[in-house]
Design an enzyme around this catalytic site. Structure first.
Site, PDB file in Angstrom:
ATOM      1  N   CYS A   1       6.884   7.661   2.471  1.00  0.00           N
ATOM      2  CA  CYS A   1       5.683   7.056   3.029  1.00  0.00           C
ATOM      3  C   CYS A   1       4.753   8.146   3.552  1.00  0.00           C
ATOM      4  O   CYS A   1       3.544   8.105   3.379  1.00  0.00           O
ATOM      5  CB  CYS A   1       6.024   6.102   4.178  1.00  0.00           C
ATOM      6  SG  CYS A   1       7.325   4.950   3.783  1.00  0.00           S
TER       7      CYS A   1
ATOM      8  N   CYS B   1       9.698   6.188   6.391  1.00  0.00           N
ATOM      9  CA  CYS B   1      10.523   7.049   5.540  1.00  0.00           C
ATOM     10  C   CYS B   1       9.706   8.251   5.056  1.00  0.00           C
ATOM     11  O   CYS B   1       8.498   8.304   5.233  1.00  0.00           O
ATOM     12  CB  CYS B   1      11.054   6.269   4.340  1.00  0.00           C
ATOM     13  SG  CYS B   1       9.768   5.529   3.339  1.00  0.00           S
TER      14      CYS B   1
END
Lengths: 325, 83
Positions: free
Chosen positions: B13, B10
């Protein structure tokens, strides 16, 4: 008195005094709506995200898991899990670790699903934006039904005995529970700032969606005549709810962006239940979400999860269409 | 010392990965930050027993869970775990 009244005054002043626009102008109407809604929603998001940051600090998922496994709750754990789902902001990138973390700690599959279903259904958006856009009554009913759908969905999945459909390769790390346990003591004065930074971080990341949603909403608000949708999407047509749900199913959109559009559609004659069904389906279920979860669940379980949630959403839709005709 | 950022692919991250790299640079260290993402990242997060992503792991242990946009905090975590 309407607590948002000062914001409306400000928006009026900007559109009609500062930028001398005509009151009956479509563009001015759209702009006025855009300014008003943006300020209102951003203020609400700041408040709710701050409160959520406080909740997260005192109730991280690790603690929730501990509470749920600490004793036999005799069925109350479904309700507890659903409540925890409300306070935990849900991000699909954490859904697998969370799912495995719950199941491998011994939390029943049904309880885990009560959490997973409620988390995207009832969240900061439905708690913060609903009161501003639809009023307190609808907010209360929607959130209660959301929790009810989560609890019932969880119970149904429990009854179906679907434990065998969890991807076994991910369950072998059973022994490693409780690692992020140690937490240093932080002074409250410092925490207040930490919560602010965390809450603001989330609000900031949502602002583009809010602007986009309100922008689209403002255009509809100013340019599409009132009751335009009445003929096609009013509550009298029974098929609008399933169609709205199925149309929203594969899509994914951020609820903060979608809710302002829903508000305007309802204003223009779309029945509330139909709009809510579309919104909820878009926010909770999507193809990307299914692809992520597929790695942790075998197909029958995934289909059941989607099926149960879809039916739940349709019930919400019909319910609202029934009481707000 | 091994510094890893574990994520599931994502956007947050990746932000954590960037901030960790910045922290290393500001500390004038020469360590490389490993970015583990996708299925492998998810697997690793589960292995370590975390329930949220992303995870900052130092020497194979969880140093921080979740995304914090605070370079100073990450610097401190790295320094704390150096010895």
């Amino acid at each position: 008195m309407d607590i948002f009244f000062p914001i409306q005054r400000l928006a009026n002043w900007i559109t009609y005094s500062f930028l001398p626009l005509q009151e009956s102008n479509h563009f001015a109407e759209s702009l006025n709506f855009f300014i008003y809604d943006t300020i209102k929603i951003v203020v609400l998001l700041i408040v709710v995200n701050y409160i959520m940051a406080v909740f997260r600090y005192y109730l991280p998922v690790e603690k929730i898991r501990k509470i749920l496994t600490s004793r036999n709750w005799y069925g109350l754990d479904y309700l507890l899990a659903a409540f925890f789902g409300v306070v935990t902001p849900f991000c699909s990138c954490s859904s697998i670790p969370l799912f495995i973390g719950f199941v491998s700690a011994g939390i029943p599959l049904g309880v885990t699903f009560a959490f997973l279903i409620t988390s995207p259904l009832v969240n900061e958006a439905s708690l913060a934006l609903f009161p501003a856009l639809f009023g307190w009554q609808i907010t209360l009913i929607y959130n209660l039904i959301g929790i009810l759908v989560g609890v019932t969905g969880g119970m149904i999945i429990h009854k179906l005995n679907m434990e065998k459909y969890i991807e076994p390769s991910l369950l072998k790390f059973k022994s490693k529970v409780d690692i992020a346990g140690k937490k240093e003591k932080i002074a409250l004065s410092k925490l207040v700032t930490i919560w602010w930074v965390e809450g603001w971080q989330i609000t900031k990341s949502l602002i583009p969606y809010v602007l986009l949603g309100i922008g689209v909403g403002a255009i509809i608000h100013g340019f599409i005549p009132a009751n335009f949708f009445e003929r096609y999407l009013s509550s009298r047509q029974w098929w609008t709810v399933p169609v709205a749900t199925l149309a929203g199913l594969p899509l994914y959109a951020n609820s903060v962006g979608l809710i302002p559009i829903m508000e305007v559609l309802v204003d223009k004659g779309v029945s509330l239940g139909t709009a809510l069904a579309f919104m909820t389906a878009t926010v909770t279920l999507s193809i990307p979400e299914a692809l992520i979860l597929r790695k942790a669940m075998k197909l029958p379980l995934l289909i059941t999860f989607f099926g149960v949630t879809t039916v739940g959403i349709m019930i919400i839709g019909y319910f609202f269409n029934f009481i707000y005709r | 010392m091994k510094i890893q950022v574990l994520g599931s692919g994502c956007a947050t991250c990746h932000k954590l990965f960037e901030i960790t790299q910045q922290a290393i640079k500001e500390l004038q260290l020469t360590h490389t930050v490993e970015y583990v993402t996708g299925d492998k990242g998810t697997q690793k997060i589960i292995e370590l027993g975390s329930m949220s992503s992303p995870v900052l792991a130092i020497n194979g242990k969880i140093a921080m869970v979740g995304f914090v946009p605070d370079v100073e905090k990450i610097k401190k975590l790295i320094l704390d775990n150096l010895n």
